[in-house]
Enzyme design. Structure first.
Site, mmCIF file in Angstrom:
data_model
loop_
_atom_site.group_PDB
_atom_site.id
_atom_site.type_symbol
_atom_site.label_atom_id
_atom_site.label_comp_id
_atom_site.label_asym_id
_atom_site.label_seq_id
_atom_site.Cartn_x
_atom_site.Cartn_y
_atom_site.Cartn_z
ATOM 1 N N GLU A 180 0.812 -1.231 0.000
ATOM 2 C CA GLU A 180 0.000 0.000 0.000
ATOM 3 C C GLU A 180 0.837 1.270 0.000
ATOM 4 O O GLU A 180 0.591 2.182 0.795
ATOM 5 C CB GLU A 180 -0.967 -0.021 1.194
ATOM 6 C CG GLU A 180 -1.866 -1.252 1.206
ATOM 7 C CD GLU A 180 -2.705 -1.405 2.470
ATOM 8 O OE1 GLU A 180 -2.667 -0.523 3.329
ATOM 9 O OE2 GLU A 180 -3.400 -2.435 2.586
ATOM 10 N N ASN A 223 1.962 -5.043 -3.204
ATOM 11 C CA ASN A 223 0.610 -5.482 -2.871
ATOM 12 C C ASN A 223 -0.234 -4.257 -2.492
ATOM 13 O O ASN A 223 0.231 -3.379 -1.758
ATOM 14 C CB ASN A 223 0.725 -6.437 -1.665
ATOM 15 C CG ASN A 223 -0.571 -7.090 -1.260
ATOM 16 O OD1 ASN A 223 -1.240 -7.695 -2.078
ATOM 17 N ND2 ASN A 223 -0.927 -6.973 0.026
ATOM 18 N N HIS A 259 -10.276 -6.466 -1.860
ATOM 19 C CA HIS A 259 -11.346 -6.322 -0.856
ATOM 20 C C HIS A 259 -12.528 -5.675 -1.578
ATOM 21 O O HIS A 259 -12.580 -4.463 -1.738
ATOM 22 C CB HIS A 259 -10.874 -5.454 0.316
ATOM 23 C CG HIS A 259 -9.803 -6.108 1.124
ATOM 24 N ND1 HIS A 259 -10.045 -7.198 1.923
ATOM 25 C CD2 HIS A 259 -8.471 -5.852 1.223
ATOM 26 C CE1 HIS A 259 -8.916 -7.583 2.508
ATOM 27 N NE2 HIS A 259 -7.940 -6.791 2.098
ATOM 28 N N GLU A 288 -6.013 -10.954 -1.052
ATOM 29 C CA GLU A 288 -6.841 -10.731 0.146
ATOM 30 C C GLU A 288 -8.323 -10.660 -0.208
ATOM 31 O O GLU A 288 -9.070 -9.846 0.344
ATOM 32 C CB GLU A 288 -6.422 -9.423 0.846
ATOM 33 C CG GLU A 288 -4.955 -9.374 1.213
ATOM 34 C CD GLU A 288 -4.539 -8.095 1.958
ATOM 35 O OE1 GLU A 288 -5.417 -7.368 2.434
ATOM 36 O OE2 GLU A 288 -3.324 -7.853 2.052
ATOM 37 N N ASP A 290 -12.067 -10.671 -0.372
ATOM 38 C CA ASP A 290 -13.341 -10.896 0.313
ATOM 39 C C ASP A 290 -14.373 -9.994 -0.351
ATOM 40 O O ASP A 290 -14.025 -9.043 -1.044
ATOM 41 C CB ASP A 290 -13.293 -10.726 1.848
ATOM 42 C CG ASP A 290 -12.617 -9.470 2.344
ATOM 43 O OD1 ASP A 290 -12.545 -8.484 1.588
ATOM 44 O OD2 ASP A 290 -12.175 -9.459 3.504
HETATM 45 O O1 9MR Z 1 -7.324 -8.403 8.621
HETATM 46 C C1 9MR Z 1 -6.452 -7.526 9.268
HETATM 47 C C2 9MR Z 1 -7.037 -7.089 10.587
HETATM 48 O O2 9MR Z 1 -7.082 -8.176 11.487
HETATM 49 C C3 9MR Z 1 -6.239 -5.939 11.182
HETATM 50 O O3 9MR Z 1 -6.878 -5.481 12.366
HETATM 51 C C4 9MR Z 1 -6.112 -4.843 10.155
HETATM 52 C C5 9MR Z 1 -5.331 -3.661 10.693
HETATM 53 O O4 9MR Z 1 -4.984 -2.774 9.689
HETATM 54 O O5 9MR Z 1 -5.457 -5.363 9.000
HETATM 55 C C6 9MR Z 1 -6.218 -6.327 8.370
HETATM 56 O O6 9MR Z 1 -5.551 -6.775 7.197
HETATM 57 C C7 9MR Z 1 -5.282 -5.796 6.193
HETATM 58 C C8 9MR Z 1 -4.040 -6.241 5.451
HETATM 59 O O7 9MR Z 1 -2.979 -6.444 6.320
HETATM 60 C C9 9MR Z 1 -3.655 -5.244 4.374
HETATM 61 N N1 9MR Z 1 -4.761 -4.978 3.492
HETATM 62 C C10 9MR Z 1 -6.012 -4.621 4.127
HETATM 63 C C11 9MR Z 1 -6.391 -5.693 5.153
HETATM 64 C C12 9MR Z 1 -7.762 -5.387 5.746
HETATM 65 O O8 9MR Z 1 -7.726 -4.200 6.463
#
Ligand code: 9MR
Length: 389
Positions: A180, A223, A259, A288, A290
């Protein structure tokens, strides 16, 4: 037999959680339904997938899970672990390899959970996606609030990348080295990303070089989210990656987190977008996926909503399967029980392919059928095919 196993899981939960958590844990223990762990080996995602195609999930733990009323999913939920092993040929650490988790204090690493995921994957013949090394989010206080000179900060990043990547050398198939780094308008995050802000954009190339030195076989990725289609953000990656490749920086892949939400249209140019990165000689991946939705007042999605969700899952998978070098397809959790979505998006949820009790949604069947059909199209013999329309 099943009830004894479930009772044991519930007791484990009781021993480890607060009274409030007890109620939730008891309510969430699966009691019925189409349990994946109970399905035949041949009736899973990994079994029907074409050879060499990795079907993955995030392994739940850390991050938002720590504020939820349940014990750590990956280590404590036995049913969860069974489904994780049975269904997937690849796992990603949802939070357990992020800076704040794995390197919580200066000079102290916390490898326990990441080691456990890598061990689990080895035992279950699964690949691992490493996530992540350079990001603006989930950095520990000691980094974000530290009073370091640029040289010190650079050494902190170099040491971290070298230590973490070396530890799992040979075990990680793909690393999300840079996560990101652009905002949605395609501007480099020069303010909220501490590494880029303090060390300049060139630090991104160095991160890839350090990771490559530590594990020359791991495939190193950029990513991001909202890069499924051709847009200013994915264009920014397209330009940057060409520059880096021209300088022989070891960049091997570009991945779209995916997402998605049924609130918005499906990014129909996903395949076109992935193809242009493939044409640069890169691997691509979905990392990722969903598909969240706005839940009705009773919290139960309609059949129509589930069909739309299934369609988004299927189209994302098909796009990846159609692109040469897109061999890794990861969903961001497989059960709603542990999804990050309702915690972050009020009123939205049901984003994964299984209900809380691990029974399968239409989206699960859409993935399974798409994988199976592709395997047959590639000329593989399938002793068993799920009933697909
Ligand atoms: O799924 C992850 C969640 O448990 C955390 O609290 C969150 C914090 O930023 O991050 C989520 O995973 C993220 C991933 O690492 C990067 N892309 C977005 C994902 C969803 O927020």
């Amino acid at each position: 037999m099943k009830s004894i196993r479930l009772a044991t899981a519930a007791l484990a939960a009781i021993a480890l959680t607060s009274p409030l958590a007890l109620v939730a844990a008891a309510a969430e223990v699966p009691t019925s339904g189409d349990l994946s762990a109970g399905h035949a080996k041949k009736d899973t995602l990994r079994w029907v997938a074409p050879k060499g195609f990795y079907i993955g999930t995030a392994a739940a733990g850390g991050g938002h899970h720590e504020s939820q009323p349940y014990p750590d999913p990956f280590t404590k939920d036995l049913e969860y672990r069974k489904v994780l092993a049975a269904e997937f040929s690849s796992v990603a650490a949802e939070n357990q390899m992020k800076w704040e988790y794995i390197h919580p204090e200066q000079g102290r690493y916390n490898f326990g959970m990441a080691d456990a995921i890598v061990d689990f994957a080895r035992k279950n013949n699964q690949a691992v996606r490493g996530h992540t090394l350079l990001w603006h989010s989930q950095n520990p206080q000691w980094v974000e609030q530290g009073d370091f000179t640029p040289d010190e900060l650079r050494e902190i990043l170099r040491e971290h990348i070298t230590t973490v990547v070396s530890r799992y050398k040979g075990d990680i198939q793909q690393w999300d080295v840079a996560n990101e780094i652009f905002d949605d308008s395609g501007r480099l995050r020069t303010t909220d990303n501490i590494w880029i802000r303090e060390l300049g954009p060139g630090i991104v190339a160095d991160a890839f070089r350090w990771a490559h030195e530590a594990d020359p076989k791991a495939k190193l990725f950029f990513n991001d989210y909202n890069v499924e289609g051709v847009n200013p953000k994915s264009n920014a990656y397209y330009t940057l990656i060409q520059d880096l490749l021209a300088q022989d920086v070891p960049v091997h892949g570009f991945s779209a987190q995916s997402h998605l939400s049924t609130r918005y249209g499906f990014p129909g140019d996903l395949e076109t977008n992935l193809n242009r990165f493939a044409d640069l000689g890169l691997e691509t991946a979905i990392t990722e996926l969903d598909v969240r939705m706005d839940l009705p007042a009773d919290g139960v999605p309609t059949a129509e909503m589930l069909a739309k969700q299934a369609d988004y899952y299927q189209r994302t998978l098909s796009a990846c399967l159609n692109v040469e070098g897109c061999n890794s397809f990861t969903i961001w959790g497989f059960t709603d029980k542990y999804s990050w979505v309702p915690v972050f998006f009020s009123g939205q949820g049901a984003a994964t392919v299984m209900w809380n009790d691990f029974s399968r949604k239409p989206a699960y069947h859409a993935l399974q059928c798409t994988l199976a059909k592709e395997a047959v199209e590639r000329g593989e013999k399938h002793p068993h095919l799920p009933k697909c329309a």
